[in-house]
Write a protein that holds these residues in place. Structure first.
Motif, PDB file in Angstrom:
ATOM      1  N   THR A 154       7.087  -2.507  -8.976  1.00 45.72           N
ATOM      2  CA  THR A 154       6.424  -1.320  -9.527  1.00 45.72           C
ATOM      3  C   THR A 154       5.234  -1.718 -10.392  1.00 45.72           C
ATOM      4  N   PHE A 155       5.443  -2.715 -11.256  1.00 46.60           N
ATOM      5  CA  PHE A 155       4.361  -3.178 -12.123  1.00 46.60           C
ATOM      6  C   PHE A 155       3.182  -3.691 -11.303  1.00 46.60           C
ATOM      7  N   ILE A 156       3.462  -4.522 -10.315  1.00 42.67           N
ATOM      8  CA  ILE A 156       2.392  -5.118  -9.520  1.00 42.67           C
ATOM      9  C   ILE A 156       1.614  -4.050  -8.766  1.00 42.67           C
ATOM     10  N   ASN A 157       2.299  -3.066  -8.219  1.00 42.33           N
ATOM     11  CA  ASN A 157       1.603  -2.009  -7.484  1.00 42.33           C
ATOM     12  C   ASN A 157       0.759  -1.130  -8.408  1.00 42.33           C
ATOM     13  N   LEU A 158       1.288  -0.818  -9.581  1.00 42.35           N
ATOM     14  CA  LEU A 158       0.495  -0.056 -10.548  1.00 42.35           C
ATOM     15  C   LEU A 158      -0.707  -0.874 -11.025  1.00 42.35           C
ATOM     16  N   LEU A 159      -0.497  -2.156 -11.249  1.00 43.11           N
ATOM     17  CA  LEU A 159      -1.577  -3.030 -11.700  1.00 43.11           C
ATOM     18  C   LEU A 159      -2.655  -3.175 -10.634  1.00 43.11           C
ATOM     19  N   ALA A 160      -2.247  -3.389  -9.398  1.00 42.69           N
ATOM     20  CA  ALA A 160      -3.197  -3.623  -8.310  1.00 42.69           C
ATOM     21  C   ALA A 160      -4.102  -2.420  -8.074  1.00 42.69           C
TER      22      ALA A 160
ATOM     23  N   LYS B 215       0.832  -1.204   0.000  1.00 43.02           N
ATOM     24  CA  LYS B 215       0.000   0.000   0.000  1.00 43.02           C
ATOM     25  C   LYS B 215       0.868   1.257   0.000  1.00 43.02           C
ATOM     26  N   GLU B 216       1.943   1.223   0.774  1.00 39.84           N
ATOM     27  CA  GLU B 216       2.828   2.382   0.869  1.00 39.84           C
ATOM     28  C   GLU B 216       3.490   2.677  -0.475  1.00 39.84           C
ATOM     29  N   GLN B 217       4.047   1.640  -1.120  1.00 39.41           N
ATOM     30  CA  GLN B 217       4.685   1.854  -2.415  1.00 39.41           C
ATOM     31  C   GLN B 217       3.650   2.264  -3.456  1.00 39.41           C
TER      32      GLN B 217
END
Length: 329
Positions: free
Chosen positions: A231-237, A149-151
């Motif tokens: 980065t990809f996973i956080n943007l995707l989520a 969540k933070e990232q």
């Protein structure tokens, strides 16, 4: 990418671990590997003498064969006392790991697909497992960095995005072609048209193998050359929905419950997309990606999100780390 994700997590969890990669020096990702690496002149699967020599020199406790390796590699790893981990990503590769001459040499066999993707084992495969008293290959789903969540909030702030208000476009590594055109360019053009027509934020990831100059970002269109998996996973989520190729990233999107419009960019992807479509987990492109399809994805995103509640949300990473735990005790 999968091995890099695992290596990064192993280093975080067990800082004293020593991690080495054996890579083809001509592979585009070789220069970017952040871990100590041994470079050879061909793919490791084809180099028995070179890879075995490196294993003898390093004397590892565990050797991970990421959809790679020959029987002679597995045998040598066992001869020097290493545990072996094998990843298979489709039925044919799983079958290779279930051959008698390899089965007895593999300590952990993980299938990096959700269970609903893979057919059942044949009666002969089950008989071999029973005869050698071996566990069946375990379907663990895609392997990816866990969202933070933070990232995620940092990335939203960095790129001027709002949670669940943007679309993310990814055609994979960036080098795939569809009908002679780079898939990444097709994705970019459709994202550009959609964002301009509807004033919606879109993020396009061109991919590390994209061979041309990366297009310039605009107010509503963020264009990135490539990103690491966290980065990809956080943007995707945190996206409202995604337009995505039919590789591992599609399975990651399903696990994260992100509504998806999937476009095949290589010959192994249509079958996977079809199975996901039959389960109601994705929309698919029948012929060519169009703004009309993206419009429907955007309009139906909330409904698709509800349908995804029953999808398998497994991340295979914890299974892999659990199998390695005994080595670092």
């Amino acid at each position: 990418m999968r091995s890099l994700i695992i290596a990064t997590e192993v280093q975080k969890k067990w800082p004293e671990s020593q991690i080495h990669f054996i890579l083809n020096r001509n592979a585009p990702y070789a220069k970017d590997c952040p871990f100590p690496k041994q470079l050879i002149d061909t793919t490791p699967t084809k180099d028995i003498r070179g890879v075995n020599s490196i294993m003898s020199e390093l004397m590892p406790d565990v050797v991970i064969f990421d959809a790679s390796g020959r029987k002679a590699h597995f045998q040598h790893a066992k001869n020097i006392g290493a545990k072996t981990v094998f990843f298979s990503q489709h039925t044919k590769k799983r079958s290779k790991g279930l051959k008698l001459n390899r089965l007895k040499l593999i300590d952990h066999h993980f299938v990096v697909q959700p269970k609903f993707i893979m057919p059942d084992l044949s009666w002969l495969q089950k008989m071999k497992l029973n005869w050698l008293n071996k566990e069946a290959p375990l379907c663990i789903g895609p392997v990816f960095s866990q969202p933070s969540k933070e990232q995620g909030q940092r990335l939203l702030s960095e790129y001027g995005l709002s949670e669940k208000q943007y679309l993310i476009f990814s055609a994979g590594s960036g080098g795939h072609k569809v009908n002679g055109e780079l898939a990444a360019e097709l994705f970019y053009q459709q994202a550009k048209t959609f964002s301009e027509k509807y004033d919606v934020d879109c993020v396009v990831i061109m991919g590390s193998n994209y061979p041309k100059k990366v297009p310039v970002s605009t107010e509503r269109l963020t264009v990135l050359p490539s990103v690491d998996n966290p980065t990809f996973i956080n943007l995707l989520a945190m996206a409202k929905a995604t337009v995505i190729s039919g590789g591992d990233a599609l399975l990651q999107a399903i696990a994260l419950k992100v509504p998806s419009l999937s476009v095949p960019v290589s010959k192994d992807q249509p079958a996977r997309i079809d199975i996901c479509y039959q389960h109601g987990f994705v929309m698919k492109v029948e012929s060519k990606l169009s703004v009309k399809k993206i419009e429907k994805l955007y309009a139906d995103a909330e409904l698709k999100h509800e349908l995804l509640r029953i999808a398998d949300d497994s991340n295979g990473l914890p299974h892999v780390l659990e199998s390695l735990k005994a080595v670092f005790r």
